[in-house]
Each structure stands twice: as structure tokens, then as C-alpha cells.
Enzyme design. Sequence first.
Site, PDB file in Angstrom:
ATOM      1  N   ASP A  14       0.822  -1.226   0.000  1.00  0.00           N
ATOM      2  CA  ASP A  14       0.000   0.000   0.000  1.00  0.00           C
ATOM      3  C   ASP A  14       0.852   1.272   0.000  1.00  0.00           C
ATOM      4  O   ASP A  14       0.436   2.304   0.515  1.00  0.00           O
ATOM      5  CB  ASP A  14      -0.952   0.029   1.209  1.00  0.00           C
ATOM      6  CG  ASP A  14      -1.767  -1.244   1.341  1.00  0.00           C
ATOM      7  OD1 ASP A  14      -2.386  -1.642   0.345  1.00  0.00           O
ATOM      8  OD2 ASP A  14      -1.775  -1.838   2.433  1.00  0.00           O
ATOM      9  N   HIS A  42      -3.608  -2.078  -6.885  1.00  0.00           N
ATOM     10  CA  HIS A  42      -2.856  -0.922  -7.348  1.00  0.00           C
ATOM     11  C   HIS A  42      -3.821   0.141  -7.856  1.00  0.00           C
ATOM     12  O   HIS A  42      -4.563  -0.087  -8.806  1.00  0.00           O
ATOM     13  CB  HIS A  42      -1.870  -1.329  -8.446  1.00  0.00           C
ATOM     14  CG  HIS A  42      -0.793  -2.229  -7.939  1.00  0.00           C
ATOM     15  ND1 HIS A  42       0.178  -2.784  -8.744  1.00  0.00           N
ATOM     16  CD2 HIS A  42      -0.520  -2.682  -6.688  1.00  0.00           C
ATOM     17  CE1 HIS A  42       0.992  -3.530  -8.000  1.00  0.00           C
ATOM     18  NE2 HIS A  42       0.582  -3.476  -6.759  1.00  0.00           N
TER      19      HIS A  42
END
Length: 431
Positions: A14, A42
Amino acid sequence: MGKNVVVLGTQWGDEGKGKIVDLLTEQAKYVVRYQGGHNAGHTLVIDGEKTVLHLIPSGILRDNVKCIIGNGVVVAPDALMKEINMLKGRGVPVEERLLISEACPLILPFHCALDIAREKARGNQAIGTTGRGIGPAYEDKVSRRGLRIGDLFNAELFATKLQEVMKYHNFMLTEYYKVEAVDYQQTLDDALAIADYLKSMCTDVSEMLDVARKAGEPILFEGAQGTLLDIDHGTYPFVTSSNTTAGGVATGSGFGPRHLDYVLGIMKAYTTRVGAGPFPTELANEIGDYIGEKGQEFGATTGRKRRPGWLDAVAMRRAVQINSVSGFCLTKLDVLDGLKEVKICVGYQYADGTVSKVTPLAAEGYDLVTPIYETMPGWSETTFGATTIEQLPPAAINYIKRLEELLETPIDIISTGPDRNETMILVNPFK
């Protein structure tokens, strides 16, 4: 000759890899995923439009870029088709841009059933998997009973192999976990239904990348998750099931490691973790809430709330060591705007007073340490959208310089917002 660049996360995932990969693919001819599966998330924001990709490389939104899913990626056919259809619905010519290794292991419904059943059985000791069958699929690969995309192209042989492996897994599901078996015929029919479509996109990835390299075409390798989740080097057992580090490029795509020119480590200006596992610098307080809310820290794959904390330079030094990081991209600097002070973990202290600047090798070791912090002045001015160093407040610049000193690695890119243009590239990895 073109450069070959790896972009990977240096924390617990992340970190903002998707945006940076998308930005750098302007200079690449190939973008390659080499590990993980659709447990990755993503997020790309282009002209205000948000796109979340889980399996297909982030370069898919670029014209004239070939996107490759390498053999190290575990592929769930249903998830792949869902993503393809989403992109096609937006007018993206996926079939013209996407290529897949037929050596990719398949994630099938029984893998997901096992993943969920195991997490439930662990109770309070749950690892925090996404429940998407990633671990069980990698287990089948290592035990040499796994099915691969290439197996789909011989329907009779695939049916036989599937029956054998499902007998094994359904026994575990019904007899050990006491849950329903997965239907064999439905699994077979669903898998074979897309065999011809997948075959049209399959290629010899290692050969293709070697030809591209020799032709001087720049290649970008896109990592998923983060270094601290690596199956070997992460906070085991609270890790993912693949090698998330730079070494995974060679094994997960067939690209020789000597041909990698630059490793870009993506690092948030603070730290987050989603799911269970040790986290020395976690902020379970108002500051943590502030960072989490301002940074919109919710998992792109599961929607789970991420756990925020200060940046851990000890863990980042380990990431530099393992990946031979050439330079960092610092993301979400703007999230720290408004804090009176910011802290960096510079060491770990044990109960006997011993100080270490090295991370423990197993999760249990983190229970024995307390973070040692270096406190720096914060800044009230905004850094959001800054595109030059001169636009940053002095305290933010000092924070960046201190990180470079502690990590003995330059910060070559700084991201100050989610959009492509909210970025300053101080050193271009492809040049």
C-alpha cells in the site's frame, strides 16, 4: 540500450506503487508483474478518474506498452476476466496489450475455500489473508500438484489432473474443516470455458523479455505487496506467499538478474499495515487516526482499514539491504501536513537496555522491542501538489534529507498527491 527498472514496495504494501508505475510506464515498452495475484491492489488516478487493478499490470492504460503477467503470478481466471471486462468497458484494448505466461499457476475455487476455512479455524491467530486463495495456490505449486494456465489447453488432461487435486482438497475441506466440498464439474466447466481466450494471450515470457532487452527496449517490473511481507524476509508467518523482493523478478519472469539496472523502492512518508502482524511504530491514538483518515488508508483489495504508524528507518534499512535499492520514491508526504512534530524510528530497544538497528528475523522477535524515536519539527504549510523541492516547507525538506541520511540511499522521486502530475522526479530511473 534501454534500462530495466524494478518498482517495488519497501514496507507492508500500500505504498503507492500503482501511481508510480503508471507514471514511469511513459518511458517503458514493457511492464511486467512477477509475483503475487489478485490480492494486490494498485490504484491509479488519471485526470481525477480512479482505476483499481489487482492482477493486470498498471501500464495497461498506456498506449504502445505491452503488459506481461509472468510465471511467478498466481492467476484466478474469474478475477482476470472480471478485470479484463472492466477495462474493455472503458475502451481499453486489453487483447492488444496483455500477454501471459502459460506457466502461471491457476487459482481455482477450492483454493479460495481452503483459504477462508483456514483463516476461520485460526480464530484469534488469523494471519489476515485476503481469502482469495493465494497461499493455497502457491502451496500446490511447490508441492508439484498445481495446475497451470498451459494445462487448460489440453482439456482431457486438465480434467484428469483437476479431479486428482480436487479429491485431495475436498477431503481436507469436508473431513478436517467440516465445510462443503467444491463442485468438480462446475470448476471444470468454468475453467475450460475461457481456455481458448487465454491461449490467444499466452507467450514465452522469458524469451520475449530477452528479445526486448537485446533490442534495447526499456522494461519495467512491477512488484506487488511489499518487502516486509516477503515469504522469506518478511515478518513470518504474517507474510504473503511469494517473494516480494527484487530477487522475485528473476524467478517470477525468467529475466536474468544481472540485467536489472535500477531498483526503485516505494516508501510512504509514514507506515501502514493491513491485517494482523507485528508493527513496532503503530499509532493507536489520535495521531494515527489523523494519518489514517487524511491518507484514506483503506485497502484497495479488501477495503479493510489500515493500521497507521511512524516511518520505521530500521525496517527500511533492511529493505535497502535485501533489494539493493538504488533510490526511493517517497509517497504521501502531504498526509503529514499539519502535524506539530513527526517521528522516525531509528532503533529498537530490548528490555535489558540493548539497542539494535536490525529488524528481528521472526514475528515473535518484535514483541521484545520498543521503538526508539527521533523527533523532528512538523510543518503547517501544505505540500499537496508540489512539483519542485523549492515549493516544500523547510521542515519537510529537512525530513526528507534526514531519511536519506538514515537510509544511506537517495530519495529520487517525491509524490505529493494521487494524480500523475502531483509528482517531482529528481532523478529519472530510466535515464
